[in-house]
Design an enzyme around this catalytic site. Structure first.
Site, PDB file in Angstrom:
ATOM      1  N   ARG A  51       0.843  -1.186   0.000  1.00 37.48           N
ATOM      2  CA  ARG A  51       0.000   0.000   0.000  1.00 37.48           C
ATOM      3  C   ARG A  51       0.885   1.244   0.000  1.00 37.48           C
ATOM      4  O   ARG A  51       2.043   1.198   0.391  1.00 37.48           O
ATOM      5  CB  ARG A  51      -0.904   0.004   1.236  1.00 37.48           C
ATOM      6  N   TYR A 110      -1.439  -3.716  -6.830  1.00 35.08           N
ATOM      7  CA  TYR A 110      -1.178  -4.498  -5.629  1.00 35.08           C
ATOM      8  C   TYR A 110      -2.263  -4.407  -4.561  1.00 35.08           C
ATOM      9  O   TYR A 110      -2.728  -3.317  -4.233  1.00 35.08           O
ATOM     10  CB  TYR A 110       0.150  -4.065  -4.992  1.00 35.08           C
ATOM     11  N   GLY A 136      -4.197  -3.931  -1.364  1.00 39.44           N
ATOM     12  CA  GLY A 136      -5.118  -2.916  -0.880  1.00 39.44           C
ATOM     13  C   GLY A 136      -5.287  -1.733  -1.824  1.00 39.44           C
ATOM     14  O   GLY A 136      -6.290  -1.025  -1.764  1.00 39.44           O
ATOM     15  N   LYS A 159      -9.553  -2.747   1.678  1.00 37.49           N
ATOM     16  CA  LYS A 159      -9.267  -1.592   2.531  1.00 37.49           C
ATOM     17  C   LYS A 159     -10.058  -0.351   2.099  1.00 37.49           C
ATOM     18  O   LYS A 159     -10.539   0.408   2.939  1.00 37.49           O
ATOM     19  CB  LYS A 159      -7.763  -1.279   2.516  1.00 37.49           C
ATOM     20  N   HIS A 194     -10.920  -2.730  11.668  1.00 37.22           N
ATOM     21  CA  HIS A 194      -9.775  -3.517  11.201  1.00 37.22           C
ATOM     22  C   HIS A 194      -9.515  -4.625  12.224  1.00 37.22           C
ATOM     23  O   HIS A 194      -8.529  -4.586  12.967  1.00 37.22           O
ATOM     24  CB  HIS A 194      -8.578  -2.569  11.080  1.00 37.22           C
ATOM     25  N   SER A 254       0.091  -3.932  12.347  1.00 32.89           N
ATOM     26  CA  SER A 254       0.753  -4.962  11.549  1.00 32.89           C
ATOM     27  C   SER A 254       1.888  -5.602  12.350  1.00 32.89           C
ATOM     28  O   SER A 254       2.399  -5.034  13.313  1.00 32.89           O
ATOM     29  CB  SER A 254       1.276  -4.361  10.247  1.00 32.89           C
ATOM     30  N   ALA A 255       2.236  -6.816  11.947  1.00 36.10           N
ATOM     31  CA  ALA A 255       3.345  -7.577  12.541  1.00 36.10           C
ATOM     32  C   ALA A 255       3.084  -8.039  13.974  1.00 36.10           C
ATOM     33  O   ALA A 255       4.002  -8.215  14.765  1.00 36.10           O
ATOM     34  CB  ALA A 255       4.651  -6.793  12.476  1.00 36.10           C
ATOM     35  N   CYS A 256       1.811  -8.228  14.324  1.00 31.05           N
ATOM     36  CA  CYS A 256       1.466  -8.772  15.635  1.00 31.05           C
ATOM     37  C   CYS A 256       0.847 -10.169  15.522  1.00 31.05           C
ATOM     38  O   CYS A 256       0.468 -10.763  16.521  1.00 31.05           O
ATOM     39  CB  CYS A 256       0.502  -7.846  16.375  1.00 31.05           C
ATOM     40  N   THR A 259      -3.503 -12.821  11.734  1.00 34.47           N
ATOM     41  CA  THR A 259      -3.993 -14.013  11.040  1.00 34.47           C
ATOM     42  C   THR A 259      -3.707 -15.265  11.864  1.00 34.47           C
ATOM     43  O   THR A 259      -4.536 -16.176  11.940  1.00 34.47           O
ATOM     44  CB  THR A 259      -3.368 -14.112   9.634  1.00 34.47           C
ATOM     45  N   ASN A 260      -2.531 -15.291  12.518  1.00 37.32           N
ATOM     46  CA  ASN A 260      -2.202 -16.441  13.371  1.00 37.32           C
ATOM     47  C   ASN A 260      -3.205 -16.578  14.513  1.00 37.32           C
ATOM     48  O   ASN A 260      -3.633 -17.685  14.848  1.00 37.32           O
ATOM     49  CB  ASN A 260      -0.787 -16.302  13.941  1.00 37.32           C
ATOM     50  N   ASP A 274      -9.264 -10.078   9.170  1.00 32.12           N
ATOM     51  CA  ASP A 274      -8.820  -8.716   8.879  1.00 32.12           C
ATOM     52  C   ASP A 274      -9.852  -7.632   9.133  1.00 32.12           C
ATOM     53  O   ASP A 274      -9.510  -6.570   9.636  1.00 32.12           O
ATOM     54  CB  ASP A 274      -8.343  -8.634   7.418  1.00 32.12           C
ATOM     55  N   ARG A 328       2.288 -12.360  -0.551  1.00 32.21           N
ATOM     56  CA  ARG A 328       0.937 -12.707  -0.089  1.00 32.21           C
ATOM     57  C   ARG A 328       0.427 -14.021  -0.639  1.00 32.21           C
ATOM     58  O   ARG A 328       0.884 -14.502  -1.669  1.00 32.21           O
ATOM     59  CB  ARG A 328      -0.035 -11.600  -0.559  1.00 32.21           C
ATOM     60  N   ASN A 381      -1.810 -18.439  23.668  1.00 31.08           N
ATOM     61  CA  ASN A 381      -2.620 -17.236  23.873  1.00 31.08           C
ATOM     62  C   ASN A 381      -4.051 -17.584  24.258  1.00 31.08           C
ATOM     63  O   ASN A 381      -4.775 -16.751  24.794  1.00 31.08           O
ATOM     64  CB  ASN A 381      -2.609 -16.366  22.604  1.00 31.08           C
TER      65      ASN A 381
HETATM   66  O1  TSX Z   1       1.719 -14.407  15.597  1.00 32.29           O
HETATM   67  C1  TSX Z   1       2.307 -14.351  16.662  1.00 32.29           C
HETATM   68  N1  TSX Z   1       1.604 -14.520  17.838  1.00 32.29           N
HETATM   69  C2  TSX Z   1       0.107 -14.659  17.803  1.00 32.29           C
HETATM   70  C3  TSX Z   1      -0.254 -16.048  17.583  1.00 32.29           C
HETATM   71  C4  TSX Z   1      -1.466 -16.526  17.759  1.00 32.29           C
HETATM   72  N2  TSX Z   1       3.669 -14.135  16.672  1.00 32.29           N
HETATM   73  C5  TSX Z   1       4.405 -13.900  15.422  1.00 32.29           C
HETATM   74  C6  TSX Z   1       4.447 -12.405  15.192  1.00 32.29           C
HETATM   75  C7  TSX Z   1       4.956 -12.032  13.867  1.00 32.29           C
HETATM   76  C8  TSX Z   1       3.863 -11.751  12.886  1.00 32.29           C
HETATM   77  C9  TSX Z   1       4.323 -14.124  17.857  1.00 32.29           C
HETATM   78  N3  TSX Z   1       5.620 -13.937  18.140  1.00 32.29           N
HETATM   79  C10 TSX Z   1       3.639 -14.319  19.059  1.00 32.29           C
HETATM   80  C11 TSX Z   1       2.241 -14.533  19.051  1.00 32.29           C
HETATM   81  O2  TSX Z   1       1.620 -14.727  20.094  1.00 32.29           O
HETATM   82  N4  TSX Z   1       4.536 -14.231  20.072  1.00 32.29           N
HETATM   83  C12 TSX Z   1       5.730 -13.996  19.490  1.00 32.29           C
HETATM   84  C13 TSX Z   1       7.037 -13.846  20.219  1.00 32.29           C
HETATM   85  C14 TSX Z   1       7.648 -15.214  20.399  1.00 32.29           C
HETATM   86  C15 TSX Z   1       8.406 -15.765  19.406  1.00 32.29           C
HETATM   87  C16 TSX Z   1       8.967 -17.036  19.609  1.00 32.29           C
HETATM   88  C17 TSX Z   1       8.744 -17.709  20.796  1.00 32.29           C
HETATM   89  C18 TSX Z   1       7.967 -17.145  21.779  1.00 32.29           C
HETATM   90  C19 TSX Z   1       7.421 -15.899  21.581  1.00 32.29           C
HETATM   91  N5  TSX Z   1       9.305 -18.961  21.123  1.00 32.29           N
HETATM   92  C20 TSX Z   1      10.151 -19.730  20.396  1.00 32.29           C
HETATM   93  O3  TSX Z   1      10.548 -19.329  19.330  1.00 32.29           O
HETATM   94  C21 TSX Z   1      10.522 -21.030  20.957  1.00 32.29           C
HETATM   95 MN    MN Z   2      -5.136  -5.553   7.592  1.00 32.32          MN
END
Ligand code: TSX
Ligand code: MN
Length: 583
Positions: free
Chosen positions: A70, A198, A200, A207, A227, A249-251, A254-255, A278, A367, A494
């Site tokens: 973006r 690209y 968004g 977006k 968001h 971003s970067a938290c 999606t995970n 998202d 992506r 979590n």
């Molecule tokens: O996505 C992440 N989450 C949420 C998951 C449901 N990440 C990746 C962030 C980059 C996009 C995380 N990174 C999370 C997290 O809860 N926590 C961390 C930090 C972290 C990284 C590695 C380990 C522990 C915490 N442990 C080992 O590598 C063994």
């Molecule tokens: Mn987003």
């Protein structure tokens, strides 16, 4: 005779006169159409088929190398009054913006096909859903919109019924960063995007429509376009609570949306259901609760970092019927990106022979585009027309220090302040300095279609008699100890934090009141089997008074930066907490 379809046809004619395409194709969303477009793109080299044995019906698209993300500095909100766009947006007067971008559109589709894409954001039969039509000269956009939205004949029928739609005009133009604009005209329900193919910038339903235009509409109509991911948490009794969560971003948004419970939780019967990763549209129901839909039908996710460890559900859904953009490929023609534990890239994201000295093999913002229904944890209620009821809203950020693992806002107003004060440390994935704290209210900084001060006011306005609002929380998975290591294991674990959150919602667990909100006591949080040292748990759940006084001062200054339009209730809440910390 339909006046809506007349209006649509008239707009299509107008755009064709301006852009001069060789052909006009109305997208019906059929399989036959998708196959024909895929064949065309493969013939043109826009799509490269991937290994058909390991990745049936998967394709790689390589974008222009200066068109990989973006472009906030070229993204404008064009309201008649500059103040209505606010300091959080770039602004241009509507007439000037139309003139500027129409000059670029003039004749830009000569030799090209113009595609007309009717689409619906949200389940086709949901009263919360909204429709749009995107006109584009990019078949890649059509292919992505087909995955990300409900596209084609059913959307067109709804538009005819409903009498209104968002107009989105898009051309890849010359892909010249100097001739690129993403313009929003919220009062005209119109988007004009030129010069980028690209994500968004080009998939206008996402977006541009579902956040910037929709947030503006939501304000006047009494709902929220956010968001946020939406996830259902099913406990061993079979009860499911839905959580909406906003992260910068970067938290790992999606995970979190696709989280797999830790083994002990799985054995007891806990399940996690993905509704969206998202965007979340929420509206008060007759029962006073907030009901939410995911306006999207697919995931447009960041590939790097996606692995069996971080997100097994995502990895599994990417084995078929997926478009990859700007990833690397292995010698077997399998998609590859940084973070995968196996495989070796032979071609980088630009199609050059991979050489480690040239930087990452996959672009950091590469992506995947995939149907949501391909996710094993996809919620059976994700397509419910009335949406899902939201029990908790979670705000988060990436903060090495100060911010505890989790805390609960005392009430709605406090919760809105917590959202407005959201901040995260920058990572290497973004451009600029690494590790700097940036404010990103409700993770909406690049996406709110109007003045943030008014947006905070809109959030506060939901606190009405009879409202049964979700409880609001703040989480931080990224606290580090003095040894520089992460204190919390994150990922599947979590769920332990989400369990406390939902037990708070149900009034089943205690909390320690503090100046910044209610925190779990060490015994309130299930950390069994994690092997955490007790002093690490204490650190994760500690409120550092001096540090928080400085933080509250910064938050006060941040609120002041929006001037007199900032709601007084938020300033009062900030002062209340600052006073409690001082007292
Ligand atoms: O996505 C992440 N989450 C949420 C998951 C449901 N990440 C990746 C962030 C980059 C996009 C995380 N990174 C999370 C997290 O809860 N926590 C961390 C930090 C972290 C990284 C590695 C380990 C522990 C915490 N442990 C080992 O590598 C063994
Ligand atoms: Mn987003």
């Amino acid at each position: 005779m339909s006046s809506t379809l007349d209006a649509l046809n008239q707009w299509v004619d107008e755009v064709a006169r301006l852009t001069q395409p060789d052909r006009i194709h109305w997208c019906d969303g059929s399989d036959a159409e998708a196959r024909q477009l895929n064949d065309l793109m493969v013939a043109r080299g826009d799509l490269i088929p991937l290994n058909d044995k390991t990745h049936p019906n998967c394709f790689l698209h390589r974008s222009s190398k200066s068109d990989v993300a973006r472009v906030e500095h070229l993204t404008f909100v064009c309201t008649p009054e500059r103040e209505d766009a606010g300091p959080n947006n770039h602004w241009m007067a509507p007439a000037e913006a139309h003139a500027k971008v129409d000059a670029l559109f003039a004749g830009c589709m000569r030799g090209r096909t113009m595609y007309v894409i009717p689409y619906c954001m949200g389940p086709i039969d949901s009263p919360i859903s909204r429709c749009g039509v995107e006109i584009t000269d990019s078949p890649y956009v059509v292919a992505n919109m087909r995955i990300m939205t409900r596209m084609g004949a059913p959307a067109l029928a709804r538009i005819e019924r409903e009498g209104t739609f968002v107009k989105g005009l898009h051309s890849t133009g010359e892909l010249d960063p100097e001739r690129r604009f993403i313009m929003h005209f919220p009062e005209e329900l119109t988007i004009k995007s030129y010069g980028s193919g690209y994500g968004g910038n080009a998939l206008l339903g996402k977006k541009c429509h579902a956040l910037r235009i929709a947030s503006y509409q939501a304000r006047t109509e009494g709902w929220l376009a956010e968001h946020m991911l939406i996830v259902g948490i099913e406990n061993p009794k079979g009860e499911t609570h839905y959580v909406a969560a906003a992260f910068p971003s970067a938290c790992g948004k999606t995970n979190l949306a696709m989280l797999i419970p830790p083994e002990g939780y799985r054995e007891k019967g806990w399940k996690v259901w993905t509704v969206g990763d998202d965007i979340c549209w929420m509206k008060p129901g007759a029962d006073g609760r907030l009901w939410a839909i995911n306006p999207e039908a697919g995931f447009f996710g960041v590939a790097p970092g996606t692995s069996q460890k971080t997100n097994p559900n995502a990895l599994a859904m990417l084995g078929h019927d997926t478009i990859f953009t700007n990833v690397a490929v292995t010698v077997d023609n399998d998609p590859w990106w940084e973070g995968l534990p196996t495989g070796t890239p032979v071609k980088d994201w630009q199609g050059n022979d991979y050489q480690p000295g040239n930087g990452p093999a996959a672009h950091p913002n590469s992506r995947f585009t995939v149907r949501a229904s391909q996710c094993a944890s996809f919620s059976p209620h994700a397509e419910d027309a009335h949406g899902v009821p939201i029990s908790a809203i979670v705000f988060g950020g990436r903060r090495e220090s100060l911010v505890p693992l989790v805390f609960e806002a005392r009430d709605w107003t406090h919760g809105v302040l917590v959202g407005a004060a959201m901040a995260s440390e920058t990572t290497a994935a973004a451009t600029g300095a690494v590790g700097v704290v940036r404010r990103d209210p409700m993770a909406m900084k690049p996406f709110c279609g109007y003045n943030f001060a008014d947006y905070f006011g809109h959030w506060l306005s939901f606190d009405q008699p009879g409202a049964k609002l979700p409880k609001v929380f703040h989480v931080n998975w990224f606290r580090k100890g003095s040894d520089g290591k992460f204190l919390w294991p994150g990922f599947g674990d979590n769920l332990r934090v989400l369990e406390w959150i939902l037990d708070r919602v149900d009034g089943k667990v205690g909390a320690q009141p503090t100046a910044i909100g209610n925190l779990p006591r060490a015994a309130d949080l299930d950390t069994q089997g994690l092997g955490l040292e007790p002093h690490h748990v204490d650190e994760l759940l500690h409120v550092d008074r001096d540090g928080w006084q400085r933080e509250m001062d910064e938050i006060g200054a941040y609120l002041d930066s929006y001037g007199a339009r900032t709601p007084e209730a938020l300033r009062r809440e900030q002062r209340k907490i600052a006073d409690a910390l001082a007292g």
